[in-house]
Design a protein around this motif. Structure first.
Motif, mmCIF file in Angstrom:
data_model
loop_
_atom_site.group_PDB
_atom_site.id
_atom_site.type_symbol
_atom_site.label_atom_id
_atom_site.label_comp_id
_atom_site.label_asym_id
_atom_site.label_seq_id
_atom_site.Cartn_x
_atom_site.Cartn_y
_atom_site.Cartn_z
ATOM 1 N N ARG A 88 0.829 -1.204 0.000
ATOM 2 C CA ARG A 88 0.000 0.000 0.000
ATOM 3 C C ARG A 88 0.868 1.260 0.000
ATOM 4 O O ARG A 88 0.644 2.186 -0.795
ATOM 5 N N HIS A 109 -6.821 3.276 -4.465
ATOM 6 C CA HIS A 109 -7.798 2.743 -3.521
ATOM 7 C C HIS A 109 -7.305 1.385 -3.035
ATOM 8 O O HIS A 109 -7.566 0.348 -3.655
ATOM 9 N N VAL A 110 -6.556 1.411 -1.936
ATOM 10 C CA VAL A 110 -5.955 0.188 -1.403
ATOM 11 C C VAL A 110 -6.280 0.103 0.080
ATOM 12 O O VAL A 110 -6.018 1.060 0.825
ATOM 13 N N PRO A 111 -6.837 -0.999 0.551
ATOM 14 C CA PRO A 111 -7.194 -1.104 1.976
ATOM 15 C C PRO A 111 -5.960 -1.129 2.877
ATOM 16 O O PRO A 111 -4.912 -1.675 2.509
ATOM 17 N N LEU A 114 -4.332 -4.539 3.714
ATOM 18 C CA LEU A 114 -3.662 -5.330 2.689
ATOM 19 C C LEU A 114 -2.400 -5.969 3.279
ATOM 20 O O LEU A 114 -1.551 -5.281 3.840
ATOM 21 N N THR A 148 -5.941 -0.144 -7.767
ATOM 22 C CA THR A 148 -6.563 -0.887 -6.682
ATOM 23 C C THR A 148 -5.716 -2.119 -6.372
ATOM 24 O O THR A 148 -4.871 -2.526 -7.174
ATOM 25 N N GLU A 150 -6.082 -6.030 -3.954
ATOM 26 C CA GLU A 150 -6.830 -6.881 -3.029
ATOM 27 C C GLU A 150 -6.121 -8.213 -2.870
ATOM 28 O O GLU A 150 -5.384 -8.647 -3.768
ATOM 29 N N ALA A 152 -6.224 -12.316 -2.406
ATOM 30 C CA ALA A 152 -7.074 -13.446 -2.755
ATOM 31 C C ALA A 152 -6.219 -14.685 -2.983
ATOM 32 O O ALA A 152 -5.258 -14.636 -3.766
ATOM 33 N N VAL A 156 -1.618 -11.129 -3.644
ATOM 34 C CA VAL A 156 -2.188 -9.791 -3.740
ATOM 35 C C VAL A 156 -2.215 -9.420 -5.216
ATOM 36 O O VAL A 156 -1.206 -9.560 -5.920
ATOM 37 N N ARG A 221 -3.360 -6.097 -14.670
ATOM 38 C CA ARG A 221 -3.327 -6.689 -13.336
ATOM 39 C C ARG A 221 -2.058 -7.523 -13.187
ATOM 40 O O ARG A 221 -1.618 -8.171 -14.139
ATOM 41 N N SER A 223 -0.059 -10.095 -10.003
ATOM 42 C CA SER A 223 -0.169 -10.703 -8.677
ATOM 43 C C SER A 223 1.213 -10.960 -8.095
ATOM 44 O O SER A 223 2.184 -11.178 -8.831
#
Length: 233
Positions: A88, A109-111, A114, A148, A150, A152, A156, A221, A223
Motif C-alpha cells: 500500500r 484505492h488500497v485497503p 492489505l 486498486t 486486493e 485473494a 495480492v 493486473r 499478482s
C-alpha cells in the motif's frame, strides 16, 4: 547455431546498454552543473533547453535500463532482493511521484489491511512505473487512472485502469512480447520493452501479469505472493 546466435544477441544488448550509460551520465551531470551555476530565469531559452535536455536524458536512461534488463531476463541472470513489502505504501508513493511528473490524477484505492507481499520493492516500483506510464500515455487525458489492490488465495492482485479506447483481442495477446507496440500511431517514446520486462519481473517473483480490455477502458493486473511470517528470499 541458434543458441550461439541467441547468446551473442544477449551479450551485444548488454554491452550496448552498458556502453551507452557513460556518455549519458556525462550529459546528465553537465546539465545539472549548468542548472546550479548559471543564473537562469525560468522563461529564458537556456532554461527551456535545460528542461528538454533533462527530459531527453531521462527517456534515454529508461531505454538503456530496459535494454539491460531485457538482456538479463533473456539470459536468466536477473537478481532479486525479495523481502516483505508493504504494498500500500509503495503504490501510494509511486502514484504520487508519477502524478507530479505527469500533472495528471492517479487515484489509489488500497485497503490498510492489505497484507505485505514477498517481493523486491525496487522491481515492483519498476513494474508500477511502467504500467502507470502506459495508462497516462494511452488513456483519456481528462480521466483519472485508478489503482486498486486486493488479497485473494495467497496472492495480492494489483490493478491499474485507464479510461479510453479499448484494445482488440489480438492486441491483448501480444502486449507482453518484445518490441511490440499496441498503438504505434501514438507518441514514439520507449522501445517496446516495458511490458515485456514487467512480465519477466513479475513472473520471477512468483506472480502473473495480464491485461483486460472493454470498449472504453484497459486494465492491467499483476499478482505477487503474500509474505509469510519469518519467510524471506
Amino acid at each position: 547455431m541458434l543458441k550461439e546466435m541467441e547468446r551473442l544477441r544477449e551479450e551485444w544488448t548488454a554491452i550496448v546498454a552498458h556502453d551507452l550509460r557513460q556518455p549519458l551520465n556525462v550529459i546528465a551531470m553537465s546539465a545539472q552543473a549548468l542548472a546550479r551555476t548559471a543564473a537562469i530565469e525560468p522563461d529564458t531559452t537556456a532554461a527551456r533547453a535545460l528542461v528538454r535536455i533533462r527530459g531527453a536524458t531521462g527517456r534515454l536512461g529508461r531505454m538503456i535500463r530496459d535494454l539491460y534488463d531485457a538482456a538479463r531476463l533473456d539470459a536468466r541472470r536477473l537478481t532479486l532482493a525479495r523481502a516483505p513489502v508493504e504494498l500500500r505504501d509503495l503504490l501510494i508513493e509511486v502514484a504520487a511521484r508519477t502524478c507530479g511528473d505527469a500533472d495528471r490524477r492517479i487515484r489509489v484505492h488500497v485497503p490498510r489491511s492489505l497484507p505485505p507481499v514477498l517481493a523486491d520493492a525496487g522491481r515492483v516500483e519498476q513494474v508500477m512505473e511502467n504500467l502507470l506510464a502506459n495508462a497516462l500515455k494511452y488513456g483519456d487525458p481528462d480521466a483519472a487512472v485508478e489503482v486498486t489492490a486486493e488479497a485473494a488465495e495467497g496472492m495480492v492482485v494489483v490493478s491499474t485502469r485507464n479510461h479510453g479506447p479499448g484494445l482488440a483481442p489480438e492486441q491483448l495477446a501480444r502486449l507482453f512480447t518484445r518490441f511490440y507496440r499496441a498503438r504505434p500511431e501514438g507518441r514514439a517514446e520507449g522501445i517496446g520493452l516495458g511490458l515485456y520486462i514487467a512480465r519477466g519481473l513479475v513472473e520471477a517473483q512468483g506472480g502473473k501479469i495480464w491485461a483486460e480490455s472493454g470498449a472504453h477502458d484497459v486494465v492491467f493486473r499483476f499478482s505477487l505472493p503474500i509474505a509469510r511470517a519469518g519467510v524471506s528470499a
